[in-house]
Structure formats: structure tokens, C-alpha cells
Design an enzyme around this catalytic site. Sequence first.
Site, PDB file in Angstrom:
ATOM      1  N   HIS A   1       0.867  -1.188   0.000  1.00 28.35           N
ATOM      2  CA  HIS A   1       0.000   0.000   0.000  1.00 28.35           C
ATOM      3  C   HIS A   1       0.902   1.236   0.000  1.00 28.35           C
ATOM      4  O   HIS A   1       2.138   1.115  -0.022  1.00 28.35           O
ATOM      5  CB  HIS A   1      -0.947  -0.034   1.205  1.00 28.35           C
TER       6      HIS A   1
ATOM      7  N   HIS B   1       3.973   1.376   2.378  1.00 27.77           N
ATOM      8  CA  HIS B   1       5.172   0.693   1.863  1.00 27.77           C
ATOM      9  C   HIS B   1       5.837   1.535   0.766  1.00 27.77           C
ATOM     10  O   HIS B   1       7.061   1.681   0.733  1.00 27.77           O
ATOM     11  CB  HIS B   1       4.801  -0.657   1.234  1.00 27.77           C
TER      12      HIS B   1
HETATM   13  P1  AMP Z   1       4.642  -4.933   6.759  1.00 25.84           P
HETATM   14  O1  AMP Z   1       4.495  -5.345   5.332  1.00 25.84           O
HETATM   15  O2  AMP Z   1       3.340  -4.601   7.426  1.00 25.84           O
HETATM   16  O3  AMP Z   1       5.526  -5.857   7.563  1.00 25.84           O
HETATM   17  O4  AMP Z   1       5.423  -3.547   6.734  1.00 25.84           O
HETATM   18  C1  AMP Z   1       6.639  -3.397   6.046  1.00 25.84           C
HETATM   19  C2  AMP Z   1       7.216  -2.042   6.378  1.00 25.84           C
HETATM   20  O5  AMP Z   1       6.301  -1.021   5.986  1.00 25.84           O
HETATM   21  C3  AMP Z   1       7.481  -1.846   7.869  1.00 25.84           C
HETATM   22  O6  AMP Z   1       8.694  -1.120   8.045  1.00 25.84           O
HETATM   23  C4  AMP Z   1       6.296  -1.042   8.315  1.00 25.84           C
HETATM   24  O7  AMP Z   1       6.549  -0.238   9.438  1.00 25.84           O
HETATM   25  C5  AMP Z   1       6.056  -0.177   7.090  1.00 25.84           C
HETATM   26  N1  AMP Z   1       4.681   0.321   7.068  1.00 25.84           N
HETATM   27  C6  AMP Z   1       3.549  -0.416   7.167  1.00 25.84           C
HETATM   28  N2  AMP Z   1       2.460   0.388   7.171  1.00 25.84           N
HETATM   29  C7  AMP Z   1       2.924   1.663   7.079  1.00 25.84           C
HETATM   30  C8  AMP Z   1       2.299   2.948   7.042  1.00 25.84           C
HETATM   31  N3  AMP Z   1       0.975   3.087   7.109  1.00 25.84           N
HETATM   32  N4  AMP Z   1       3.094   4.029   6.954  1.00 25.84           N
HETATM   33  C9  AMP Z   1       4.445   3.897   6.896  1.00 25.84           C
HETATM   34  N5  AMP Z   1       5.094   2.721   6.920  1.00 25.84           N
HETATM   35  C10 AMP Z   1       4.346   1.615   7.016  1.00 25.84           C
END
Ligand code: AMP
Length: 281
Positions: A34, A37
Site C-alpha cells: 500500500h 510501503h
Molecule cells: P509490513 O508489510 O506490514 O511488515 O510492513 C513493512 C514495512 O512497511 C514496515 O517497516 C512497516 O513499518 C512499514 N509500514 C507499514 N504500514 C505503514 C504505514 N501506514 N506508513 C508507513 N510505513 C508503514
Amino acid sequence: MRTLRDPAEMQSWALEQRRVGHSIGLVPTMGFLHDGHLSLVKKARASADLVCVSIFVNPTQFGPNEDFSTYPRDWERDEALCRQAGVDLIFAPAPEAVYAADASVSVVEKRLATRLCGASRPGHFEGVCTVVAKLFNLTQPTFAVFGEKDAQQLRIIRRMVRDLNIPVEIVSGPIVRESDGLAMSSRNARLRSDERGQAVCLRRALDTVESAFARGERSADALRSAALAEIARAPLARVDYVDLVDDVTLEPVSRIEAPVLCALAVHFPSARLIDNAVLKG
Ligand code: AMP
């Protein structure tokens, strides 16, 4: 854009790129990408010669009753988004390729990981630290970008890099939100429409805390109660935790003096959501 699935191929590509002097920016993700990311990818794109996105739903960071098997996945869409964002390489290994069947070494952070999400998800941060250490070894990044959405994870990764002298710079990016304030998350896709409507209670709770803090409220109990009252207005929400902790040690505080992390986790019937804000004096 290339996709590599084999860890050994990934590592030899990365070692060769570093040998010839290219910098590598890594954005580790679990996919179902999204704009949160993609904001991290943009940050990496701005300063790395080569941007690598890892897409790996890491089984070891899910508890036995958690949502590993139902975690949302959409390979075609993720690949298209990465291509549009100017990613050079996606590393998307299978779990069996990442973990030996008899793997017996892991990375354990012993202090920060006992708080907040670590208290309600035992073993979660051991899974996170171990996979991030492995991804660093496999993708040889100059720097890696993590989101402030996962505030505790970011602090634990910084601690791991410091304590194990890992030569990777950790860069962070701000939380990206939907127009109503809900922090973007792959898990939001699982919310039913009534849950989605109420999910804004996390941001509202943080708004309430931030405005009370701006008006001079310094008692952690008072700020916590204000957040809980806001979440209580959402009947489908069940609080996991609402905590005010020191921004560095993650130890609970009673008065807000040094920077404090206000972190919350809330269960909805279809997904557990987290959010946070930092209060600076
Ligand atoms: P995930 O795929 O949920 O493990 O997240 C991968 C990376 O994206 C991690 O460093 C999360 O902190 C970051 N991330 C997830 N959601 C957001 C968001 N809404 N805003 C900024 N970074 C995000």
C-alpha cells in the site's frame, strides 16, 4: 526489474553489486503493498543506486493462533506496484528456502521486546529480529527503511544493529494514513465495513492524547484514560493495550517529561490494529 526467489542467488547478486561500488537500499515487507510501503520505497529510491524490496510473509513472527495463513497476499499487484515505483529487485523467497528445517539459531532482543506488542505476542520480535538479520545478510543493504507505524519494531531493529554491530544504516519513514486518519496496513483489507468505520477510533484516541498533551496535561494516567474513553466509543473494538512509554527504553512512564511514545493495539473481530504517536515536551 528482477525477481529473485533463491537466497543464494540473492546474496551473490548483492555481494557483486556492493563489490562494484553500488549502494543498496532495502525495504523489507510482507507484501500486499500500500502507499505506506511505497513511501518507504520512494525514500530508498531517492538515495540508493539499487532498491531492493523483500516480500516475505515470515512464519516465525506469527504466533500459533495468529493470522499467518490468512495474511493477505497478491503477488501480481505487488509486482506491478514495485515496477511502477522504480524498484530494481524483488526478493521473494519461499519460507522453506529461508529456514532450514532444523534451524536452531535466532536473534533475541531481551529488553524492548518484552513491552507493548512483545507482551501480547510472545516470540513475535524474535521472529522479526531473526528474519531481518537474515534479510540483511542476504541483500547486503547499505541502508534499510522501516516505517514508524511499527514503532516498537523500528526501535528494536535499531537496537539489534547497534548491539550486533551490523553495518546497515536504519532509516525511518512517517506513518502514511487513509483520508479519515486510519494508518495504512495490509490487514485493513480484512476489516468488514462496520469495523472499517470504527477503526478510526485508534487515530481519534491519539488525537485526544495529543490535544490534551498540547493543553499541558502531563499525567500518563489521564492521557491513557482519555484514549481508552475514545476507543470505548467503538463497540467492535477491544483494547489490547494503550501505553505511554519512554521513547527510548519503552519503560512505562507516569509523567511525560522526555519524549514519550503513546502506542496502542486494538482488536477488531477481523484484525488487530496498531498505531502510535510520539509526544515531545
Ligand atoms: P509490513 O508489510 O506490514 O511488515 O510492513 C513493512 C514495512 O512497511 C514496515 O517497516 C512497516 O513499518 C512499514 N509500514 C507499514 N504500514 C505503514 C504505514 N501506514 N506508513 C508507513 N510505513 C508503514
